[in-house]
Design a protein around this motif. Structure first.
Motif, PDB file in Angstrom:
ATOM      1  N   TYR A  67      -8.436 -23.355   8.305  1.00 26.22           N
ATOM      2  CA  TYR A  67      -8.149 -22.442   7.199  1.00 26.22           C
ATOM      3  C   TYR A  67      -8.948 -22.893   5.981  1.00 26.22           C
ATOM      4  N   GLU A  68      -9.559 -21.924   5.287  1.00 31.84           N
ATOM      5  CA  GLU A  68     -10.361 -22.258   4.104  1.00 31.84           C
ATOM      6  C   GLU A  68     -10.173 -21.205   3.022  1.00 31.84           C
ATOM      7  N   THR A  69     -10.282 -21.670   1.771  1.00 37.35           N
ATOM      8  CA  THR A  69     -10.315 -20.771   0.628  1.00 37.35           C
ATOM      9  C   THR A  69     -11.128 -21.404  -0.480  1.00 37.35           C
ATOM     10  N   ALA A  70     -11.595 -20.576  -1.406  1.00 36.09           N
ATOM     11  CA  ALA A  70     -12.323 -21.040  -2.587  1.00 36.09           C
ATOM     12  C   ALA A  70     -11.549 -20.627  -3.828  1.00 36.09           C
ATOM     13  N   MET A 107       5.931 -30.519  10.644  1.00 31.75           N
ATOM     14  CA  MET A 107       6.205 -29.180  10.118  1.00 31.75           C
ATOM     15  C   MET A 107       7.387 -29.186   9.153  1.00 31.75           C
ATOM     16  N   HIS A 108       8.291 -30.142   9.288  1.00 29.74           N
ATOM     17  CA  HIS A 108       9.556 -30.141   8.551  1.00 29.74           C
ATOM     18  C   HIS A 108       9.468 -30.872   7.215  1.00 29.74           C
ATOM     19  N   ARG A 109       8.259 -31.216   6.751  1.00 27.15           N
ATOM     20  CA  ARG A 109       8.094 -31.931   5.488  1.00 27.15           C
ATOM     21  C   ARG A 109       7.167 -31.163   4.564  1.00 27.15           C
ATOM     22  N   GLY A 110       7.302 -31.449   3.267  1.00 30.11           N
ATOM     23  CA  GLY A 110       6.312 -31.029   2.291  1.00 30.11           C
ATOM     24  C   GLY A 110       5.442 -32.215   1.918  1.00 30.11           C
ATOM     25  N   TYR A 111       4.287 -31.924   1.323  1.00 31.32           N
ATOM     26  CA  TYR A 111       3.328 -32.987   1.007  1.00 31.32           C
ATOM     27  C   TYR A 111       2.752 -32.761  -0.388  1.00 31.32           C
ATOM     28  N   ARG A 112       2.477 -33.876  -1.058  1.00 30.36           N
ATOM     29  CA  ARG A 112       1.878 -33.854  -2.392  1.00 30.36           C
ATOM     30  C   ARG A 112       0.684 -34.809  -2.383  1.00 30.36           C
ATOM     31  N   PHE A 113      -0.489 -34.287  -2.731  1.00 28.67           N
ATOM     32  CA  PHE A 113      -1.725 -35.071  -2.716  1.00 28.67           C
ATOM     33  C   PHE A 113      -2.319 -35.090  -4.125  1.00 28.67           C
ATOM     34  N   ASP A 114      -2.722 -36.283  -4.608  1.00 26.85           N
ATOM     35  CA  ASP A 114      -3.416 -36.408  -5.885  1.00 26.85           C
ATOM     36  C   ASP A 114      -4.812 -35.801  -5.730  1.00 26.85           C
ATOM     37  N   ALA A 115      -5.067 -34.705  -6.450  1.00 33.16           N
ATOM     38  CA  ALA A 115      -6.333 -33.967  -6.289  1.00 33.16           C
ATOM     39  C   ALA A 115      -7.308 -34.198  -7.428  1.00 33.16           C
ATOM     40  N   ARG A 116      -6.985 -35.078  -8.382  1.00 31.93           N
ATOM     41  CA  ARG A 116      -7.823 -35.197  -9.581  1.00 31.93           C
ATOM     42  C   ARG A 116      -9.267 -35.544  -9.269  1.00 31.93           C
ATOM     43  N   ALA A 117      -9.466 -36.536  -8.403  1.00 35.24           N
ATOM     44  CA  ALA A 117     -10.831 -37.029  -8.183  1.00 35.24           C
ATOM     45  C   ALA A 117     -11.721 -35.983  -7.531  1.00 35.24           C
ATOM     46  N   ALA A 118     -11.154 -35.114  -6.744  1.00 33.60           N
ATOM     47  CA  ALA A 118     -11.958 -34.138  -6.008  1.00 33.60           C
ATOM     48  C   ALA A 118     -12.039 -32.786  -6.687  1.00 33.60           C
ATOM     49  N   LEU A 119     -11.192 -32.509  -7.660  1.00 31.98           N
ATOM     50  CA  LEU A 119     -11.089 -31.173  -8.242  1.00 31.98           C
ATOM     51  C   LEU A 119     -12.220 -30.919  -9.236  1.00 31.98           C
ATOM     52  N   ARG A 120     -12.772 -29.688  -9.209  1.00 36.02           N
ATOM     53  CA  ARG A 120     -13.813 -29.248 -10.135  1.00 36.02           C
ATOM     54  C   ARG A 120     -13.282 -28.081 -10.968  1.00 36.02           C
ATOM     55  N   PRO A 121     -13.857 -27.844 -12.133  1.00 28.83           N
ATOM     56  CA  PRO A 121     -13.424 -26.671 -12.914  1.00 28.83           C
ATOM     57  C   PRO A 121     -13.655 -25.354 -12.177  1.00 28.83           C
ATOM     58  N   THR A 122     -14.780 -25.267 -11.452  1.00 24.12           N
ATOM     59  CA  THR A 122     -15.084 -24.036 -10.716  1.00 24.12           C
ATOM     60  C   THR A 122     -15.631 -24.395  -9.335  1.00 24.12           C
ATOM     61  N   GLY A 123     -15.619 -23.395  -8.457  1.00 32.96           N
ATOM     62  CA  GLY A 123     -16.274 -23.553  -7.158  1.00 32.96           C
ATOM     63  C   GLY A 123     -15.608 -24.536  -6.221  1.00 32.96           C
ATOM     64  N   ASN A 124     -14.296 -24.657  -6.279  1.00 31.05           N
ATOM     65  CA  ASN A 124     -13.588 -25.558  -5.366  1.00 31.05           C
ATOM     66  C   ASN A 124     -13.452 -24.915  -3.985  1.00 31.05           C
ATOM     67  N   ARG A 125     -13.500 -25.752  -2.975  1.00 30.12           N
ATOM     68  CA  ARG A 125     -13.283 -25.271  -1.611  1.00 30.12           C
ATOM     69  C   ARG A 125     -12.215 -26.141  -0.954  1.00 30.12           C
ATOM     70  N   LEU A 126     -11.134 -25.482  -0.553  1.00 32.44           N
ATOM     71  CA  LEU A 126     -10.018 -26.167   0.086  1.00 32.44           C
ATOM     72  C   LEU A 126     -10.039 -25.827   1.572  1.00 32.44           C
ATOM     73  N   ARG A 127      -9.957 -26.865   2.390  1.00 26.82           N
ATOM     74  CA  ARG A 127     -10.047 -26.693   3.841  1.00 26.82           C
ATOM     75  C   ARG A 127      -8.888 -27.426   4.503  1.00 26.82           C
ATOM     76  N   VAL A 128      -8.164 -26.726   5.378  1.00 32.29           N
ATOM     77  CA  VAL A 128      -7.084 -27.359   6.134  1.00 32.29           C
ATOM     78  C   VAL A 128      -7.354 -27.113   7.611  1.00 32.29           C
ATOM     79  N   ARG A 129      -7.587 -28.202   8.340  1.00 29.23           N
ATOM     80  CA  ARG A 129      -7.806 -28.094   9.787  1.00 29.23           C
ATOM     81  C   ARG A 129      -6.507 -28.446  10.504  1.00 29.23           C
ATOM     82  N   PHE A 130      -6.113 -27.574  11.427  1.00 29.01           N
ATOM     83  CA  PHE A 130      -4.920 -27.813  12.229  1.00 29.01           C
ATOM     84  C   PHE A 130      -5.356 -28.104  13.663  1.00 29.01           C
ATOM     85  N   ASP A 131      -5.138 -29.342  14.078  1.00 29.07           N
ATOM     86  CA  ASP A 131      -5.417 -29.695  15.468  1.00 29.07           C
ATOM     87  C   ASP A 131      -4.296 -29.188  16.365  1.00 29.07           C
TER      88      ASP A 131
END
Length: 808
Positions: A67-70, A107-131
């Motif tokens: 799954y991907e989004t910008a 599946m039964h948990r929520g998750y919180r990830f520190d995104a500061r280092a990777a985040l940009r003002p514009t043009g971000n791409r988020l990718r979630v791969r499900f094996d």
């Protein structure tokens, strides 16, 4: 001030495997959602719920999906920005702009990830791969060693909804996807990491944990019912407790006992200047809950006590309302809850092969005064306690106990479904050869977490469970009991041999409504063993058990329509027979939770409401036997007696006219019965011999009429009764957007039922299973159709009675 920005738009999904049926294609994706519904929306797969399409789509669960989004972060400002994923299904790798933020396997948990280092003002791409969940589960199985379960699928080796892997009522649809909300959370200085309201009868103690980005003096404020408590926090403090006394609080009561009063609880975190940094809001209810499990002369009790008042549980088991749980929104929950309430239900047991239900589910339960017991998600299997499963279990339990503990409707945590019973009776010890099987979860890990985080609620190790490891877990004299020999091997009258303290599972199958079956199966003609009908029967030997269950009650049906009606009626009879017996034992027995309210797809099953949301005859039977005040005729010491059961908090003077009649309406004997039934009590009144003894058992019945409704008793089974061929007159008129049917019996008719979906799939009727004496009438209201032609409503297969199954 913290800001949460959802990331629910612009998503795509594609298969990561090179050898799939959708290789090289990218599809729009809905978030929250799952891959099956995305592929279905794109027209890339047929509907898994129709015919046998499910088995052609098993490859989806063995495929990896990306799954991907910008998105642009824009002016999202904070000392800290986290990516918050409330639910990832299930084996996920999360990347932001090529930087791996984390990996998940629950599946039964929520998750919180520190995104500061990777985040940009514009043009971000988020990718979630499900094996593939299959590949993960099979790898864990190979690492920790195989363990027994009820189905040939590896569901106990992954923290995922077990029924995704198929059940004896559900399809195998092993999903993947972002199944709960996802977004960015920007915050500064500190945030409310965990808020735990411990609510009693007139006070709430709020325990707060903070996550800090830097030291700072802070203020906490809690407000409920116009009362406020505050606390000043030192610059390095990360915990605090606030207590708010509400001496005049209205109590939250379950259905039938009073108003389910709710109050807004607001918790805010402020900096030293009074600026709001974070806020938390829930609705709470002031009530006390206990489970009386004390020993007595008959074993040990299992009685729910709310606000000091014993409550008889009139319950249903709840499974996920769709195999694709992301399709179940608040409106869908509201429909099911309305159906439950209209059937007299006051308790929902959230079964352990599904999920920790959504906030909408619990909010609606709070509003309706519906009591809820939540199983931890373990079902019908020996579960490994080693890593990686053990740590995930503890983490999910901590999160979910805190998430759900604010809800007054939640009255019980249950460790598992049938696993302790399975260890005792299903041959597991020999197969396990000393390997772990989940006992540590149920007797140590989970009770300690509940005691630490939610000490206001009872934890019960399993369903069934006797309360004592030295006593068989399914001993009816102790704790909670499941009865499945009736469906599997015995006639339903075997229920009368049981004297359980609390019945947490028991059920009997029937096919779905005709319109649901016709929509989901393309067989021509329909037959009990036609390919689609047979495929939508997931229980081993299910159709054979349906026919066996008819034996001694009805002749073997010779047509599909007779099979459909007979098996649906027999399901309703079986559950009504059992529930009336168990309720008549009150207070020895203090709860019945029938299996099951709902379905997750169109299927022959134990449900009262089928996979398309239509009510089966069983639902109408529940309306009667789950009424707050019930009159039933029961055998007592070789005689017959009236038992008047009063679940209300007010005393009841039951006044009944009891008659023994012939099927022609000829009176044979008559008596008046009066009983003063205390609030929450039951009274038994023996019937005189002239009422209780038939001159001709094949042509007579007992009718008890009064303010507790109509109760009937027959001296023989349908197959041995000499019913008259049914004759009724039907008048129909259109009225206020509905069709009103006036049905008058010219002969005795038993269990009159009109099936409106045979006329219009959208139609519903307000009553079924009505027994009429010659000359009596009943008015039925049909919604969802404008067809007022009497001919459409007056013949088979639309209008049915028990008579026509016997008389032909």
């Amino acid at each position: 001030m913290s800001v949460l920005r959802p990331l629910h738009t612009g998503w795509t999904v594609r298969a990561a495997n090179p050898d799939t049926a959708v290789q090289g294609r990218e599809f729009p994706a809905t978030v929250p959602g799952c891959v099956h519904t995305d592929l279905l929306a794109a027209g890339a797969i047929p509907d898994p719920f129709l015919d046998a399409n499910e088995r052609e789509l098993l490859w989806i669960g063995r495929t990896a999906w990306v799954y991907e989004t910008a998105f642009d972060a824009g002016d999202l400002d904070g000392e800290r920005v986290d990516l918050v994923a409330e639910g990832l299904d299930t084996v996920a790798t999360v990347e932001l702009n090529g930087v791996e933020l984390g990996r998940t396997a629950n599946m039964h948990r929520g998750y919180r990830f520190d995104a500061r280092a990777a985040l940009r003002p514009t043009g971000n791409r988020l990718r979630v791969r499900f094996d593939s969940a299959y590949e993960y589960a099979e790898r864990v199985r190979d690492e920790v060693g195989a363990r027994p379960n009820a189905y040939p699928e590896p569901f106990q080796y992954i923290r995922k909804m077990a029924s995704n892997f198929g059940w004896d009522w559900g399809p195998t649809v092993v999903t993947a996807g972002i199944w709960r909300p996802i977004g960015l959370h920007a915050w500064s200085a500190a945030r409310l990491a965990r808020v735990r309201p411990l609510v009693g009868g007139d006070r709430v103690e709020i325990q707060v944990d903070l996550e800090r980005e830097r030291p700072a003096a802070l203020r906490l404020r809690a407000q409920v019912a116009g009362r406020v408590a505050t606390a000043e926090l030192a610059p390095d403090a990360t915990t605090a407790t606030l207590t708010v006394e509400v001496p005049d609080a209205r109590r939250w009561w379950p259905r039938g006992h009073g108003e389910p009063a709710l109050y807004d609880l607001e918790v805010t975190l402020e900096d030293a200047d009074g600026a709001e940094l974070d806020a938390w809001h829930r609705r709470i209810g002031f009530r006390t809950v206990e489970w009386d499990t004390a020993a007595d002369a008959d074993g040990s009790r299992f009685t729910l006590v709310v606000n000091g008042r014993p409550v008889f549980v009139r319950g249903v088991n709840w499974i996920p309302d769709d195999a694709f749980v992301t399709r179940v929104d608040r409106d869908r929950y509201a429909q099911r809850f309305a159906q439950a309430c209209d059937a007299g239900v006051n308790y929902l047991r959230v079964w352990g092969g599904g999920i920790y239900e959504s906030d909408d589910f619990y909010d609606l339960a709070d509003e309706h005064g519906l009591l809820v017991g939540q199983d931890f998600p373990f079902a019908c299997a020996a579960y490994p306690e080693e890593e990686p499963i053990g740590g995930e279990v503890a983490a999910e339990a901590r999160e979910q106990v805190v998430r759900l503990m604010s809800h007054p409707s939640l009255v019980l945590w249950v460790g598992n479904n049938e696993n302790i019973w399975g260890y005792h009776d299903w041959g597991w010890p020999e197969e396990l050869a000393g390997r772990t099987w989940g006992e540590g979860y149920y007797l140590r890990v989970l009770p300690s977490i509940v005691a630490e985080l939610d000490p206001t609620r009872t934890y019960w190790p399993g369903s069934p469970y006797s309360g004592d490891p030295a006593v068989h877990p399914n001993d009816p004299a102790h704790g909670t009991t499941h009865i499945w020999d009736v469906w599997n091997t015995h006639d339903y009258r075997h229920y009368a041999t049981y004297r359980p303290r609390f019945l947490a599972e028991f059920g009997f199958q029937a096919p779905p409504t005709y319109a649901t079956l016709r929509r989901s199966v393309s067989d021509e003609p329909l037959a009990p063993d036609s390919p689609g009908v047979a495929y939508h029967q997931k229980a081993t030997g299910g159709n054979e058990k349906l026919l066996r269950g008819l034996a001694g009650h009805f002749p073997a049906p010779s047509t599909f329509d007779d099979w459909h009606w007979a098996t649906q009626l027999n399901q309703a009879r079986a559950l009504a027979f059992g529930i009336e017996h168990f309720r008549s034992l009150k207070p020895l027995c203090m709860g019945t939770i029938m299996w099951q309210l709902n379905d997750d797809w169109p299927v022959t099953s134990w449900s009262a409401v089928d996979g398309d949301g239509r009510r089966k005859p069983l639902w109408y039977a529940l309306q009667r036997v789950y009424a707050e005040r019930l009159v039933t005729v029961q055998p007592r010491d070789g005689e017959l007696a009236i038992v008047a059961v009063n679940d209300t908090p007010e005393p009841w003077r039951a006044q009944l006219e009891v008659r023994r009649l012939s099927f022609t309406g000829e009176p044979r004997a008559k008596t008046a019965v009066e009983a003063d039934v205390p609030a929450g009590g039951a009274v038994t009144v023996p019937l005189p011999p002239d009422i209780a003894t038939a001159d001709d058992p094949s042509t007579e019945l007992i009718v008890a009429d009064g303010d507790g409704g109509r109760a009937v008793w027959f001296f023989a089974e349908d197959a041995d009764l000499r019913y008259p061929a049914p004759q009724v007159d039907v008048a129909a008129r259109a009225e206020a957007g509905a069709v009103v049917l006036a049905v008058t019996a010219r002969t005795f008719v038993r269990d009159l039922a009109v099936f409106p979906d045979r006329v219009d799939p959208a139609a519903t009727v307000d009553r079924q299973l009505v027994t009429l004496l010659p000359g009596e009438s009943v008015t039925l209201t049909v919604h969802g159709t404008a067809n007022a032609d009497p001919a459409a409503w007056s013949a088979r297969p639309v209008l049915r009675t028990a008579n026509d199954l016997v008389t032909g």
